[in-house]
Design a protein around this motif. Structure first.
Motif, PDB file in Angstrom:
ATOM      1  N   UNK A 135       0.927  -1.322   0.094  1.00  0.00           N
ATOM      2  CA  UNK A 135      -0.101   0.211  -0.119  1.00  0.00           C
ATOM      3  C   UNK A 135       0.965   1.253   0.129  1.00  0.00           C
ATOM      4  N   UNK A 136       2.256   1.091   0.259  1.00  0.00           N
ATOM      5  CA  UNK A 136       3.037   2.382   0.416  1.00  0.00           C
ATOM      6  C   UNK A 136       2.634   3.355   1.404  1.00  0.00           C
ATOM      7  N   UNK A 137       1.705   2.839   2.329  1.00  0.00           N
ATOM      8  CA  UNK A 137       1.489   4.036   3.450  1.00  0.00           C
ATOM      9  C   UNK A 137       2.660   3.972   4.269  1.00  0.00           C
ATOM     10  N   UNK A 138       2.888   5.502   4.813  1.00  0.00           N
ATOM     11  CA  UNK A 138       3.958   5.373   5.957  1.00  0.00           C
ATOM     12  C   UNK A 138       3.400   5.610   7.238  1.00  0.00           C
ATOM     13  N   UNK A 139       4.232   5.934   8.040  1.00  0.00           N
ATOM     14  CA  UNK A 139       4.067   5.829   9.530  1.00  0.00           C
ATOM     15  C   UNK A 139       2.852   6.657   9.781  1.00  0.00           C
ATOM     16  N   UNK A 140       1.873   6.359  10.602  1.00  0.00           N
ATOM     17  CA  UNK A 140       0.614   7.111  10.816  1.00  0.00           C
ATOM     18  C   UNK A 140       1.161   8.186  12.017  1.00  0.00           C
ATOM     19  N   UNK A 141       0.427   9.370  11.880  1.00  0.00           N
ATOM     20  CA  UNK A 141       0.743  10.222  13.087  1.00  0.00           C
ATOM     21  C   UNK A 141      -0.031   9.794  14.143  1.00  0.00           C
TER      22      UNK A 141
END
Lengths: 185, 143
Positions: free
Chosen positions: A67-73
């Protein structure tokens, strides 16, 4: 530059799919077999949760890789990512995130459409069965791998006559990723 | 030709244990103990680099350059580290690491007989990895 995160639809289009009925019937067969083997409904609930947990701890990496999502804030973003991207990628449906508490540590994921339960009617003998307990286990396992201890419980279940499927996801604690540098820690 | 650019590949689990090592033609001076020791040292150095960061939110070393090799490192959000040692200036290594991460999720984690955090012994993974590494760089670029 890392690649941009994919949308739910793009993600769903990029993964292999199986026939929905095969999936639903396979899940049904598993639940049925567990009921035969374990006899107690409560034990089946536990076993489904454990199986989901084991799936979740592995599946989270596939989700992150594809999904290429990065770290969630924050936890709010995490819940959105699960509802909009995670559910879409693996189940082909999306969930709605609602009912946040004041601290932003627990919320509800509402599923209008749940591919696990097509054809299912709970008999009187299985009223205590959390038929979809595998799903909540998956979420718990997946979040644990990204340092979030959670508790996931079902609050609404259409098989028991409610109007939707609702899971309550509660963040218990965020395990810090830092290494213990100090000797006295 | 394309094969020579990468010297070796390491995969380390989140506690610093080496779970996969593959040599693609380094000078062949590393035995199993060496690779295990280097992997856990890299794990620690990676952690120290995060501590060195003057600002929060550092993900550790991505690239280490020496005069005769580059080391590219990728850490997934779940803590597994993938790193390749390659020729200086070898292109598309971030992309390669990402592809290797995908192969890992497909052929290692989805194998029901693979035990999490344990050394990887999966033929399908080996096979697909070999294909990716041998593939022309242009093909990687197009992904």
């Amino acid at each position: 530059m890392p690649p941009a995160p994919k949308s739910g639809d793009a993600l769903f289009a990029s993964v292999d799919r199986v026939n929905a009925e095969l999936f639903t019937l396979t899940y049904g067969a598993i639940v049925r077999q567990l009921l035969t083997d374990l006899e107690e409904v409560e034990e089946v609930n536990k076993q489904l949760d454990q199986m989901g947990y084991n799936i979740g701890t592995r599946l989270v990496d596939e989700f992150l890789a594809k999904s290429n999502v990065s770290r969630c804030v924050d936890f709010k973003e995490t819940a959105d990512v699960i509802a909009k991207l995670g559910f879409k990628m693996f189940l082909g449906v999306t969930a709605t995130v609602t009912n946040w508490d004041a601290e932003g540590t627990s919320c509800s994921l509402v599923l209008e459409d749940n591919p696990l339960v097509d054809f299912v009617e709970l008999p009187d003998t299985c009223q205590g069965l959390q038929y979809c307990n595998l799903l909540s286990g998956v979420i718990r396992g997946a979040l644990e791998m990204v340092s979030m201890k959670t508790e996931v419980t079902w609050v609404r279940d259409m098989l028991r006559g409610d109007d939707a499927y609702e899971m309550r996801v509660k963040l218990i604690k965020q395990v810090p990723e830092e290494y213990p540098y100090k000797d006295d820690d | 030709m394309a094969l020579a650019a990468i010297y070796n590949l390491f995969i380390i689990n989140k506690s610093g244990g080496l779970i996969y090592y593959k040599d693609y033609g380094s000078a062949g001076r590393m035995d199993t103990n060496d690779s295990l020791r280097l992997a856990s040292l890299w794990h620690s150095m990676h952690a120290i680099s995060q501590q060195l960061s003057p600002t929060p939110g550092c993900n550790g070393i991505d690239l280490l350059q020496a005069h005769n090799f580059d080391l590219h490192c990728f850490q997934s959000l779940t803590g597994t580290k993938f790193f390749v040692v390659c020729e200086t200036g070898a292109p598309n290594m971030e992309m390669l690491l990402k592809v290797i991460y995908e192969l890992y999720t497909d052929f290692v984690l989805k194998n029901p007989f693979y035990e999490m955090e344990m050394p990887i012994r999966c033929e399908l993974f080996d096979h697909n990895l070999a294909q990716v590494i041998q593939k022309d760089r242009v093909a990687l670029l197009g992904r």
